[in-house]
Write a protein that holds these residues in place. Structure first.
Motif, short mmCIF file in Angstrom:
data_model
loop_
_atom_site.label_atom_id
_atom_site.label_comp_id
_atom_site.label_asym_id
_atom_site.label_seq_id
_atom_site.Cartn_x
_atom_site.Cartn_y
_atom_site.Cartn_z
N LEU A 84 0.83 -1.20 0.00
CA LEU A 84 0.00 0.00 0.00
C LEU A 84 0.86 1.25 0.00
N SER A 85 1.91 1.24 0.79
CA SER A 85 2.82 2.38 0.84
C SER A 85 3.48 2.61 -0.52
N GLU A 86 3.90 1.53 -1.17
CA GLU A 86 4.52 1.63 -2.50
C GLU A 86 3.55 2.19 -3.53
N CYS A 87 2.25 1.93 -3.35
CA CYS A 87 1.22 2.39 -4.30
C CYS A 87 0.78 3.83 -4.01
N GLY A 88 1.37 4.46 -2.99
CA GLY A 88 1.03 5.84 -2.69
C GLY A 88 -0.16 6.00 -1.78
N VAL A 89 -0.58 4.95 -1.09
CA VAL A 89 -1.66 5.05 -0.11
C VAL A 89 -1.02 5.36 1.24
N ARG A 130 5.06 13.66 0.05
CA ARG A 130 3.95 13.12 0.81
C ARG A 130 2.89 14.20 0.99
N PRO A 131 1.65 13.79 1.27
CA PRO A 131 0.58 14.78 1.41
C PRO A 131 0.64 15.51 2.75
#
Length: 371
Positions: A42-47, A266-267
């Protein structure tokens, strides 16, 4: 449920909301147990944030601004039409797609209906748990947030339709920018940045002759990067030279860009983004617009972990619409980080001496809060 940064998730925790792919397909359903592999993926996918089950917050329901049907339909239409334009670079003016206005007006009608059904709707983050192309989700986010502000500002339904179309199509010019530039990891060169800036003008030329798309919507695409003091682009116009709708869209566009995962950073969380926007009061953005925007943003999203000045930790469980920066917090941990046997709630709109001093820095999460 609670909202956690992916780096605070632990194996054994369970999802409380679905994770969607770029095509709107469910990748992970509610109640899926997280593993180290899933967390890393999930982290790799930008979540960067997910909703996690927590028995201490089982009663917390986090509503969506628009219905699932509206969201899926809107993303499908945006994706289909934008990809069609991407496949036809350097489109000539006068070559029209007769159904673009019809489909986007239908979508905006659904968005307007969904939002007007929610009397006290607040701007809440729409990017949680979505693995999507930034351009498509961003276009929908900006349309939804801007329409909500338009409703609060008292615009008529016809005005909301034009404003919403301008917002949903504000970045359509990016379909004419090379994907190598749009998705480049790292800083753009000077030439690449100048090419990126051309999306505003290209968006205007794509839309200005489009049948049944209001010309004002085309000008929204043209002007959404212009700023009050003339420091924007592409023409450096200022003040009243910028259409009011474009000013709203420019403000919301900046906010969503700050709070959305980008390839190169990051957001931000909402309170950080609002603070950054306020630095441009009177120079980049109109003060009255910023004030209305601040009053309609859930600065501390439902489900987020906060630290109080007392040293206690809790989770935001309700938003005070008249005072969004002072939410209702369910206190879960004492000042030593120990879990309370009996959590209790503090309404910060009445407890004026209690302040939020931190977000997402709770070091004492349960090992598997959803088990």
């Amino acid at each position: 449920m609670r909202l956690l940064p992916i780096q605070m998730c632990r194996p054994g925790m369970r999802l409380a909301k679905k994770i969607y792919s770029e095509e709107g397909i469910v990748l992970l359903s509610e109640n899926v147990e997280l593993s180290v592999r899933l967390i890393n993926r999930l982290s790799e996918c930008g979540v960067h944030f997910v909703y996690i089950q927590d028995p201490r917050l089982a009663d917390l329901v986090i509503p969506d601004l628009i219905s699932e049907e509206t969201r899926q339909r809107a993303l499908s239409e945006i994706r289909t039409n934008f990809r069609d334009l991407m496949d036809r670079p350097n489109r000539k003016t006068g070559v029209t797609y007769p159904y673009i206005a019809k489909s986007f007006k239908q979508i905006m009608g659904m968005v307007i209906d969904d939002l007007t059904d929610q009397k006290d709707a607040m701007i809440m983050l729409m990017n949680m748990g979505i693995v999507d192309d930034y351009l498509f989700q961003h276009s929908l986010n900006v349309a939804v947030y801007t329409t909500l502000l338009g409703i609060a500002n008292g615009y008529s339904k016809d005005e909301l339709m034009t404003l919403g179309l301008g917002a949903m199509l504000h970045d359509i010019g990016k379909t004419q920018i090379s994907p190598n530039i749009l998705k480049k990891q790292g800083s753009l060169t000077m030439d690449e940045y100048e090419e990126m800036k051309r999306h505003a003008e290209r968006g205007y030329y794509l839309l200005k002759d489009e049948p049944n798309i209001p010309l004002i919507a085309a000008h929204c695409a043209y002007q959404h990067h212009e700023r009050l003091d003339g420091s924007g682009y592409p023409r450096g116009i200022k003040g009243d030279q910028i259409h009011e709708y474009a000013k709203w869209i420019g403000l919301v566009d900046s906010y969503d860009a700050m709070t959305t995962t980008r390839i190169y950073r990051r957001p931000m969380l909402p309170h950080e983004a609002v603070e950054s926007l306020y630095a441009g009061t009177g120079t980049l953005y109109e003060q009255r617009m910023l004030q209305l925007f601040r009053d309609k943003v859930a600065i501390y999203p439902l489900g987020i972990t906060v630290k109080l000045q007392t040293g206690e930790y809790g989770v935001v469980v309700d938003i005070n619409s008249s005072c969004p920066h002072r939410p209702v917090v369910r206190v879960l941990n004492n000042e030593n980080g120990e879990q309370l046997n009996t959590p209790y709630e503090l309404d910060l709109s009445t407890q004026l001496t209690t302040m939020i001093i931190g977000v997402n820095d709770d070091p004492h999460l349960p090992e598997a809060s959803g088990s």
